[in-house]
Scaffold this motif. Structure first.
Motif, mmCIF file in Angstrom:
data_model
loop_
_atom_site.group_PDB
_atom_site.id
_atom_site.type_symbol
_atom_site.label_atom_id
_atom_site.label_comp_id
_atom_site.label_asym_id
_atom_site.label_seq_id
_atom_site.Cartn_x
_atom_site.Cartn_y
_atom_site.Cartn_z
ATOM 1 N N GLU A 178 0.838 -1.203 0.000
ATOM 2 C CA GLU A 178 0.000 0.000 0.000
ATOM 3 C C GLU A 178 0.872 1.252 0.000
ATOM 4 O O GLU A 178 1.979 1.225 0.505
ATOM 5 C CB GLU A 178 -0.860 0.036 1.275
ATOM 6 C CG GLU A 178 -1.800 -1.142 1.415
ATOM 7 C CD GLU A 178 -3.082 -0.933 0.646
ATOM 8 O OE1 GLU A 178 -3.782 0.027 0.964
ATOM 9 O OE2 GLU A 178 -3.371 -1.701 -0.296
ATOM 10 N N GLY A 179 0.339 2.334 -0.545
ATOM 11 C CA GLY A 179 1.050 3.601 -0.479
ATOM 12 C C GLY A 179 1.081 4.090 0.957
ATOM 13 O O GLY A 179 0.361 3.587 1.830
ATOM 14 N N ALA A 180 1.941 5.073 1.181
ATOM 15 C CA ALA A 180 2.138 5.574 2.530
ATOM 16 C C ALA A 180 0.844 6.131 3.113
ATOM 17 O O ALA A 180 0.625 6.126 4.317
ATOM 18 C CB ALA A 180 3.209 6.649 2.511
ATOM 19 N N ALA A 211 -0.698 3.292 -4.445
ATOM 20 C CA ALA A 211 0.426 4.144 -4.830
ATOM 21 C C ALA A 211 -0.062 5.272 -5.746
ATOM 22 O O ALA A 211 0.386 6.415 -5.633
ATOM 23 C CB ALA A 211 1.490 3.305 -5.523
ATOM 24 N N CYS A 248 -1.542 8.095 -3.789
ATOM 25 C CA CYS A 248 -0.513 8.854 -3.085
ATOM 26 C C CYS A 248 0.185 9.803 -4.056
ATOM 27 O O CYS A 248 0.427 10.974 -3.743
ATOM 28 C CB CYS A 248 0.472 7.874 -2.457
ATOM 29 S SG CYS A 248 1.687 8.665 -1.422
#
Lengths: 163, 163, 163
Positions: free
Chosen positions: B3-5, B10, B13
């Motif tokens: 997962e993106g931050a 992604a 994000c």
């Protein structure tokens, strides 16, 4: 929104971020051969005050219209830097894809450059905007045309490092 | 860690990063119509000194509680800027999702703004923190509420550009 | 180019960006417990002038060789900051993975730190480069070794905040 902001995949976008991160880091580390390797075999490198650029004036501070000129420039800088000791620090903002032109992506990123002198004092040297054409060469992103639009036109005309 | 931050994909994000990159770039290029288009149909825009904000003092430098107020403000700035010539450069750090509130993401990003005057000298104008609520509108990320917490409270009360 | 710039997935790369964004944001917000939680259980934290580092001189401005030392240091800073009121703003550039060492990623990122005093004036405090070893601990990225290479060696030896 499964696509990266650049209209490409997330991996493409991050490769772009990494290119700019490497660009600044390699100047700051004075690793100029590795820095040159970020440019395409056929490339240009120009530094132009923003004001001149917006008025269509040709006068630039640095004008390298080929890779050979850019390599010459770097050789000269290395020689000059034996006598002009300072260090640089580039802070480059998030790159932004603004369009396409043939096989190149048009990419912009803001930059602030700080210089530290031999007394250890750090000052803002210049701010500006990178306006670049970026291509894929042998699987890697490379700068084909780099234009540094300088906000600060009151910089020494003999720049001691690339920006 | 697929997962993106931000806890999303992604792509989500990177779309967020791109929103902030566009935000700064469009102010610096004085493309204020395109800049306004980054805000939601219903939006707010506030600039408040950090100290006032932390003490719960209401006094802000800029207070736009609707899109109409923000558009008015931009019109006034354009008029004022005919006589107050300078250029801006935003350096915005990596945005960071700090939470959610209804359909909005809470996002923060640090910023430094430089201004260059007619003599070509560039100075730090202000630093601060964007504390924003960001929503999806017609498939695009938009600023619904933008709060600029200014570190520097010694700025002219009549700001000549948005921050 | 389906891989992130770091050679890992896009999600890994963005988690790395988020770690650095949180690092700067938490210092600026004076949330030091949350900031400490970004470090691994076994960690080091050093601030060294770039010049000393390049010459192999050991003298550092801050030297924490264990997590306990880092926690002590933060406690001391909190006490000192009751009398030395200022606020910080970190602008951190895009992190860049430069290699691997065992289970750690070597990551660098440039930084500029601004401080604002009680009169509300903001000044550049220092620029430098983070040269870090980052590991995965319980599923999260953590700083195992953080080295802050300071360009500016003319800073007060008793730093009032972490960098």
């Amino acid at each position: 929104m499964t696509e990266g902001a650049a209209g490409g995949s997330a991996g493409d976008c991050l490769a772009l971020y990494d290119l700019f991160a490497a660009y600044g880091a390699l100047i700051d580390a004075a690793e100029f051969d590795a820095w040159l390797a970020l440019f395409a075999a056929t490339c240009t490198y120009h530094i132009v005050p923003r004001e001149n650029y917006e008025r269509g004036l040709p006068a630039g501070l640095v004008y390298c219209d080929s890779r050979a000129m850019l390599e010459d420039r770097i050789r000269a800088l290395r020689e000059a830097n034996k006598y002009n000791i300072h260090t640089d620090r580039h802070l480059i903002g998030l790159p932004r894809v603004t369009g396409e032109e043939g096989d190149a992506k048009l990419v912009e990123a803001p930059v602030a450059v700080y210089q530290t002198d031999q007394e250890g004092e750090t000052r803002l040297f210049a701010t500006g905007l990178y306006c670049d054409r970026i291509v894929v060469e042998a699987g890697d992103l490379k700068f084909r045309d780099k234009l540094v639009l300088l906000d600060t036109f009151a910089v020494p005309s003999l720049l001691a490092t690339p920006l």
